[in-house]
Scaffold this motif. Structure first.
Motif, PDB file in Angstrom:
ATOM      1  N   LEU A  10       0.845  -1.191   0.000  1.00 54.64           N
ATOM      2  CA  LEU A  10       0.000   0.000   0.000  1.00 54.64           C
ATOM      3  C   LEU A  10       0.885   1.248   0.000  1.00 54.64           C
ATOM      4  CD1 LEU A  10      -2.557  -1.076   2.776  1.00 54.64           C
ATOM      5  CD2 LEU A  10      -2.521  -1.706   0.351  1.00 54.64           C
ATOM      6  N   PHE A  11       0.515   2.235  -0.812  1.00 61.03           N
ATOM      7  CA  PHE A  11       1.309   3.467  -0.944  1.00 61.03           C
ATOM      8  C   PHE A  11       2.723   3.094  -1.403  1.00 61.03           C
ATOM      9  CE2 PHE A  11      -1.531   3.636   2.761  1.00 61.03           C
ATOM     10  CZ  PHE A  11      -2.465   4.568   2.316  1.00 61.03           C
ATOM     11  N   ALA A  12       2.804   2.379  -2.513  1.00 65.85           N
ATOM     12  CA  ALA A  12       4.020   1.661  -2.898  1.00 65.85           C
ATOM     13  C   ALA A  12       5.140   2.545  -3.404  1.00 65.85           C
ATOM     14  CB  ALA A  12       3.679   0.610  -3.959  1.00 65.85           C
ATOM     15  N   GLY A  13       4.844   3.773  -3.845  1.00 68.01           N
ATOM     16  CA  GLY A  13       5.896   4.658  -4.327  1.00 68.01           C
ATOM     17  C   GLY A  13       6.691   4.028  -5.457  1.00 68.01           C
ATOM     18  N   ILE A  31       0.165  -0.648  -4.894  1.00 69.46           N
ATOM     19  CA  ILE A  31      -0.890   0.321  -5.207  1.00 69.46           C
ATOM     20  C   ILE A  31      -0.321   1.712  -4.966  1.00 69.46           C
ATOM     21  CG2 ILE A  31      -3.243   1.092  -4.745  1.00 69.46           C
ATOM     22  CD1 ILE A  31      -3.794  -1.620  -3.496  1.00 69.46           C
ATOM     23  N   GLU A  32      -0.411   2.565  -5.961  1.00 74.06           N
ATOM     24  CA  GLU A  32       0.158   3.917  -5.880  1.00 74.06           C
ATOM     25  C   GLU A  32      -0.664   4.841  -6.771  1.00 74.06           C
ATOM     26  OE1 GLU A  32       1.847   7.199  -5.165  1.00 74.06           O
ATOM     27  OE2 GLU A  32       2.665   5.461  -4.092  1.00 74.06           O
ATOM     28  N   ARG A  33      -0.959   6.035  -6.271  1.00 78.86           N
ATOM     29  CA  ARG A  33      -1.775   6.936  -7.098  1.00 78.86           C
ATOM     30  C   ARG A  33      -0.962   8.017  -7.795  1.00 78.86           C
ATOM     31  NH1 ARG A  33      -5.628  10.649  -3.178  1.00 78.86           N
ATOM     32  NH2 ARG A  33      -4.011  11.841  -2.127  1.00 78.86           N
ATOM     33  N   ASP A  34       0.304   8.214  -7.394  1.00 76.46           N
ATOM     34  CA  ASP A  34       1.133   9.207  -8.073  1.00 76.46           C
ATOM     35  C   ASP A  34       1.571   8.649  -9.424  1.00 76.46           C
ATOM     36  OD1 ASP A  34       2.879  11.778  -7.865  1.00 76.46           O
ATOM     37  OD2 ASP A  34       4.251  10.195  -8.517  1.00 76.46           O
ATOM     38  N   GLU A  50      -2.379   1.519 -10.470  1.00 80.69           N
ATOM     39  CA  GLU A  50      -2.419   2.969 -10.296  1.00 80.69           C
ATOM     40  C   GLU A  50      -3.797   3.351  -9.773  1.00 80.69           C
ATOM     41  OE1 GLU A  50      -1.407   7.135 -12.694  1.00 80.69           O
ATOM     42  OE2 GLU A  50      -0.921   5.183 -13.591  1.00 80.69           O
ATOM     43  N   GLY A  51      -3.835   3.827  -8.552  1.00 72.00           N
ATOM     44  CA  GLY A  51      -5.118   4.170  -7.964  1.00 72.00           C
ATOM     45  C   GLY A  51      -4.974   4.509  -6.495  1.00 72.00           C
ATOM     46  N   ASP A  52      -6.104   4.752  -5.855  1.00 69.41           N
ATOM     47  CA  ASP A  52      -6.162   5.149  -4.463  1.00 69.41           C
ATOM     48  C   ASP A  52      -6.373   3.909  -3.589  1.00 69.41           C
ATOM     49  OD1 ASP A  52      -6.981   6.210  -1.911  1.00 69.41           O
ATOM     50  OD2 ASP A  52      -7.573   8.071  -2.911  1.00 69.41           O
ATOM     51  N   VAL A  53      -5.532   3.752  -2.583  1.00 72.60           N
ATOM     52  CA  VAL A  53      -5.645   2.613  -1.669  1.00 72.60           C
ATOM     53  C   VAL A  53      -7.038   2.514  -1.072  1.00 72.60           C
ATOM     54  CG1 VAL A  53      -4.866   1.821   0.606  1.00 72.60           C
ATOM     55  CG2 VAL A  53      -3.184   2.501  -1.118  1.00 72.60           C
ATOM     56  N   ARG A  54      -7.683   3.666  -0.840  1.00 72.21           N
ATOM     57  CA  ARG A  54      -9.001   3.667  -0.221  1.00 72.21           C
ATOM     58  C   ARG A  54     -10.074   3.069  -1.111  1.00 72.21           C
ATOM     59  NH1 ARG A  54      -8.566   9.971   1.317  1.00 72.21           N
ATOM     60  NH2 ARG A  54      -7.732   9.882  -0.808  1.00 72.21           N
ATOM     61  N   ASP A  55      -9.802   2.974  -2.404  1.00 73.99           N
ATOM     62  CA  ASP A  55     -10.768   2.406  -3.339  1.00 73.99           C
ATOM     63  C   ASP A  55     -10.605   0.902  -3.508  1.00 73.99           C
ATOM     64  OD1 ASP A  55     -11.792   4.934  -3.808  1.00 73.99           O
ATOM     65  OD2 ASP A  55     -10.444   5.314  -5.498  1.00 73.99           O
ATOM     66  N   TRP A 125      -7.237  -2.802   6.004  1.00 76.68           N
ATOM     67  CA  TRP A 125      -6.948  -3.948   5.148  1.00 76.68           C
ATOM     68  C   TRP A 125      -6.723  -5.203   5.980  1.00 76.68           C
ATOM     69  CZ3 TRP A 125      -5.374  -4.523  -0.273  1.00 76.68           C
ATOM     70  CH2 TRP A 125      -5.733  -3.423  -1.066  1.00 76.68           C
ATOM     71  N   ALA A 126      -5.929  -5.084   7.035  1.00 74.23           N
ATOM     72  CA  ALA A 126      -5.607  -6.245   7.855  1.00 74.23           C
ATOM     73  C   ALA A 126      -6.863  -6.841   8.484  1.00 74.23           C
ATOM     74  CB  ALA A 126      -4.610  -5.854   8.940  1.00 74.23           C
ATOM     75  N   LEU A 127      -7.747  -5.986   9.010  1.00 76.53           N
ATOM     76  CA  LEU A 127      -8.953  -6.476   9.668  1.00 76.53           C
ATOM     77  C   LEU A 127      -9.938  -7.066   8.660  1.00 76.53           C
ATOM     78  CD1 LEU A 127      -9.439  -3.627  12.295  1.00 76.53           C
ATOM     79  CD2 LEU A 127      -8.508  -5.927  12.666  1.00 76.53           C
ATOM     80  N   GLU A 128     -10.036  -6.449   7.484  1.00 77.41           N
ATOM     81  CA  GLU A 128     -10.923  -7.016   6.461  1.00 77.41           C
ATOM     82  C   GLU A 128     -10.427  -8.386   6.020  1.00 77.41           C
ATOM     83  OE1 GLU A 128     -11.720  -4.487   3.146  1.00 77.41           O
ATOM     84  OE2 GLU A 128     -12.644  -2.901   4.358  1.00 77.41           O
TER      85      GLU A 128
END
Length: 352
Positions: A10-13, A31-34, A50-55, A125-128
């Motif tokens: 998540l937020f992989a840069g 997953i990275e949105r930049d 490429e996208g938002d982790v929240r999605d 994510w972990a709890l889901e």
């Protein structure tokens, strides 16, 4: 490591975690949105969404066995405006709400900086994944040191869910990284006892000589890593921002850090850069000073232990941002290897 092990980052840069994971045989999808960071990842052959982790959520990556994450550090950074630090109590309260399976969507809208709430995404994510019956075997998280109380809260929550978990601060130079970067890590596992990696190198202490004592290797200097610069200490933390919010052209931590560089140079503890540098890699000189020290993106990437030639994409500014935001690859490798009970058998990175 078995070939079946796959992680989602998540937020992989640009791939700091992922380069370390690949060296150990772990397949990672980030997953990275930049967009520029995604282009870097693709050019390096790294799995990328490429996208938002929240999605997204665990259901979108049903084959993932492990979770990695480095939420944005700017709200919590000492060098930033500090909104995240002021909101730590709220973040800790929301973590407990998540642990009790309450919906926190409305509460997240109350943050001044939306990035503050992103630190809670790995816990979601972990709890889901746990609730779906496919818990991640390991969960590895990283952030600036001010986030350690959040990682400690996450560790307690994950212990209640059956994990062994620990959190603490790691000094990058103690793992062969040629810079004095400190970061907070969380390690949680369902496979044995969670522990932080044991140092392989000495910790840098001002004025101390490189000795290699008690079975530890000497820390690696800036000059050893990139062929120029300070000979008697590692580089200062590779920075990503200034008070104005942009990347620091020196890429080594702001005005105080630049003063350290000048002091080491003036004291003779310095190797001058003699190679020809592409002017397109460097920002404009300020105030007409032609002796201003500038670390290029290439040099900054090596200080972060990215492999030479890692194909950073985007403008010079975007390349600096990607490098400064990344986890040092070698530090990530040590954390992953420890979490998976694996030794690091390849030679340590010591020079460009």
């Amino acid at each position: 490591m078995p070939g079946a092990r796959k992680a989602v980052d998540l937020f992989a840069g640009p791939g700091g975690w992922d380069i370390g994971a690949m060296r150990l045989g772990l397949h990672v999808t980030g997953i990275e949105r930049d967009h520029a960071a995604c282009e870097t990842r693709r050019a390096a052959g790294l799995g990328t969404v490429e996208g938002d982790v929240r999605d997204h959520g665990p259901a979108d990556f049903p084959d993932a066995t492990d979770l990695i994450g480095s939420p944005p550090c700017q709200p919590f950074s000492v060098g930033g405006k500090g909104r995240g630090r002021k909101a730590l109590d709220t973040v800790l309260h929301l973590a407990q709400m998540l642990a009790s399976r309450q919906n926190i969507a409305l509460a997240l809208k109350g943050f001044d900086d939306e990035r503050t709430g992103l630190v809670l995404e790995p816990l979601r994510w972990a709890l889901e994944a746990i609730d779906s019956g496919r818990p991640y075997r390991t969960i590895l998280l990283e952030q600036v040191p001010t986030v350690l109380p959040v990682w400690e809260a996450f560790a307690a929550i994950l212990r209640a869910e059956g994990y062994s978990a620990t959190a603490g601060r790691l000094h990058a130079e103690e793992y062969g990284v040629p810079q004095t970067r400190i970061r907070a890590f969380l390690i949680a596992t369902l496979e044995g006892e969670a522990r932080l990696p044991q140092p392989t190198h000495e910790r840098y202490r001002r004025g101390a000589q490189m000795q290699g004592t008690f079975g530890l290797q000497p820390w690696i200097s800036m000059a050893d890593a990139i062929g120029w610069g300070m000979t008697h200490r590692p580089a200062l933390t590779v920075a990503v921002g200034t008070a104005a919010g942009g990347p620091d052209p020196s890429c080594v931590g702001g005005s105080g850090a630049r003063a350290t560089l000048y002091g080491e140079r003036d004291a003779g503890r310095w190797i001058t850069c003699t190679r020809i540098v592409d002017a397109a890699e460097l920002p404009a000189y300020r105030g007409g000073r032609r002796d201003t020290i500038r670390v290029t993106p290439h040099d900054a990437a090596l200080l972060q232990t990215f492999p030479a030639g890692h194909p950073f994409q985007g403008s010079v500014t975007k390349r600096y941002e990607q490098i400064g935001n990344a986890v040092p690859c070698l530090l990530a490798e040590h954390v992953i290897a420890t979490a998976h009970g694996m030794p690091i058998t390849r030679p340590e990175i010591q020079a460009a």
